[in-house]
Design a protein around this motif. Structure first.
Motif, PDB file in Angstrom:
ATOM      1  N   CYS A 256       3.782 -10.078  -2.646  1.00 17.53           N
ATOM      2  CA  CYS A 256       3.211  -8.961  -3.397  1.00 17.53           C
ATOM      3  C   CYS A 256       1.695  -9.073  -3.500  1.00 17.53           C
ATOM      4  O   CYS A 256       0.971  -8.082  -3.385  1.00 17.53           O
ATOM      5  N   ILE A 259       0.087  -7.983  -0.290  1.00 20.52           N
ATOM      6  CA  ILE A 259      -0.009  -6.524  -0.213  1.00 20.52           C
ATOM      7  C   ILE A 259      -1.168  -6.026  -1.072  1.00 20.52           C
ATOM      8  O   ILE A 259      -1.936  -5.146  -0.665  1.00 20.52           O
ATOM      9  N   ILE A 295       5.043  -2.091  -5.652  1.00 24.57           N
ATOM     10  CA  ILE A 295       4.184  -0.950  -5.308  1.00 24.57           C
ATOM     11  C   ILE A 295       4.369   0.182  -6.325  1.00 24.57           C
ATOM     12  O   ILE A 295       3.392   0.805  -6.767  1.00 24.57           O
ATOM     13  N   LEU A 300       0.429   1.462  -6.527  1.00 24.20           N
ATOM     14  CA  LEU A 300      -0.440   1.209  -5.378  1.00 24.20           C
ATOM     15  C   LEU A 300      -0.312   2.351  -4.378  1.00 24.20           C
ATOM     16  O   LEU A 300       0.770   2.941  -4.231  1.00 24.20           O
ATOM     17  N   PHE A 302       0.507   2.871  -1.486  1.00 27.37           N
ATOM     18  CA  PHE A 302       1.242   2.473  -0.301  1.00 27.37           C
ATOM     19  C   PHE A 302       2.654   3.050  -0.341  1.00 27.37           C
ATOM     20  O   PHE A 302       3.199   3.368  -1.402  1.00 27.37           O
ATOM     21  N   LEU A 321       4.086  -0.420   6.521  1.00 28.24           N
ATOM     22  CA  LEU A 321       3.315  -0.214   5.297  1.00 28.24           C
ATOM     23  C   LEU A 321       2.255   0.833   5.601  1.00 28.24           C
ATOM     24  O   LEU A 321       1.368   0.606   6.436  1.00 28.24           O
TER      25      LEU A 321
END
Length: 332
Positions: A256, A259, A295, A300, A302, A321
């Motif tokens: 995480c 990311i 996410i 986020l 994404f 992604l």
């Protein structure tokens, strides 16, 4: 600008059984895994740093066969048999750390404090000199029992005995500090570890990243990630244009944070290799599900989409992604 990865690999495309495959990604991924595996092996090797090998252990004549039998009994989880062998050792043969270490480790793993006390009583009665493995096991046992002060006391005794703490010693103490909510102590132990000439491993950094992540301290999680091999061997190639992020050997928290760090660099659609989760202790696609949840929770920009080739074949162990700016326009 041509990336370093592009300069190194020509991305050969081969035809195999009706599907086109990009072999350079798999090659690069294998190289990354090999490097991380080597680092994990270094952790195991340093666990026995500064202690004599079994070949040169100062065991009394005739003791080695008893030690081997005790170790075998413990591996078979036959602790009563191990004690029977222990007590069958003739009076003229002095027991050593190799004799008690397997039994002590068994009780630590099973969190049997009465058993641990019994072993400590034997160590005192027989005047057995402890080795690095014994102290590491005692520290681990104290941490598992939530007795952080006892773990620190064992470290002091270890040093007083002239034994050098290993990577395992410090990593275990860092884990204990975090579990006790003593993050400053964890940082201090990390500095002490480096000052002793020992390099933190992926296990050490995973412990720190997971700890900070658990209290939502993402900034310190990111700092630790950027100091770890995960950054240089996994994330930097993506930033440099590789567009393939392998999450194997990462905890959910570490993945995480990886990311999250992608937001700090110019982003391009990236393939993430999260696996299917069919061989682990978690549910299927646990890593992918953890990323999706992260996410969503952190809002986020994404989205994770299925990964498929030009023929529409989906690889369930991979996802794409991609940027998703809808969060900035939603009213919810």
């Amino acid at each position: 600008m041509t990336s370093r990865i592009s300069q190194t690999y020509n991305r050969p495309v081969t035809y195999t059984g009706g599907l086109f495959e990009d072999k350079s990604r798999d090659y690069h991924r294998d190289q990354q895994r090999a490097k991380l595996s080597e680092r994990v092996e270094q952790t195991r090797m340093q666990a026995t740093h500064n202690q004599p090998s079994r070949k040169h252990a100062r065991s009394a004549p005739g003791l080695m066969r008893y030690n081997i039998q005790i170790g075998q009994a413990v591996r078979e989880k036959k602790i009563e048999k191990a004690w029977s062998i222990y007590h069958s050792i003739p009076e003229g043969i002095k027991r050593d750390a190799y004799t008690v270490n397997p039994i002590l480790n068994y009780y630590v793993k099973t969190k049997d404090e009465k058993g641990i006390d019994t072993v400590l009583g034997e160590i005192s009665r027989e005047h057995i000199a402890l080795d690095v493995v014994t102290y590491n096991t005692l520290i681990d046992g104290s941490i598992k029992a939530g007795k952080f002060d006892e773990a620190k006391s064992a470290l002091r005794k270890m040093k007083a005995a002239g034994l050098q703490p290993t990577v395992v010693t410090y990593t275990t103490l860092i884990d204990g500090s975090i579990k006790a909510g003593k993050f400053d102590e964890a940082k201090s132990t990390l500095r002490e570890m480096k000052a002793a000439g020992l390099q933190p491993t992926v296990v050490t950094y995973t412990t720190l990243i997971d700890g900070y992540y658990s209290v939502r301290d993402f900034e310190n999680s990111k700092k630790m990630f950027q100091k770890s091999p995960f950054f240089t061997e996994r994330l930097l190639p993506v930033v440099d244009g590789d567009r393939c992020l392998d999450l194997h050997e990462m905890s959910h928290a570490v993945a995480c944070i990886a990311i999250l760090l992608l937001l700090e660099y110019p982003f391009q659609e990236t393939t993430i290799i999260h696996g299917k989760g069919l061989h682990g202790t978690f549910e299927s696609f646990a890593m992918k599900n953890a990323l999706v949840q992260f996410i969503e929770n952190e809002r986020l920009p994404f989205a994770i989409e299925p990964s498929q080739n030009e023929f529409g074949v989906i690889n369930k162990g991979r996802s794409e992604l991609v940027l998703d700016l809808s969060i900035f326009t939603s009213t919810g």
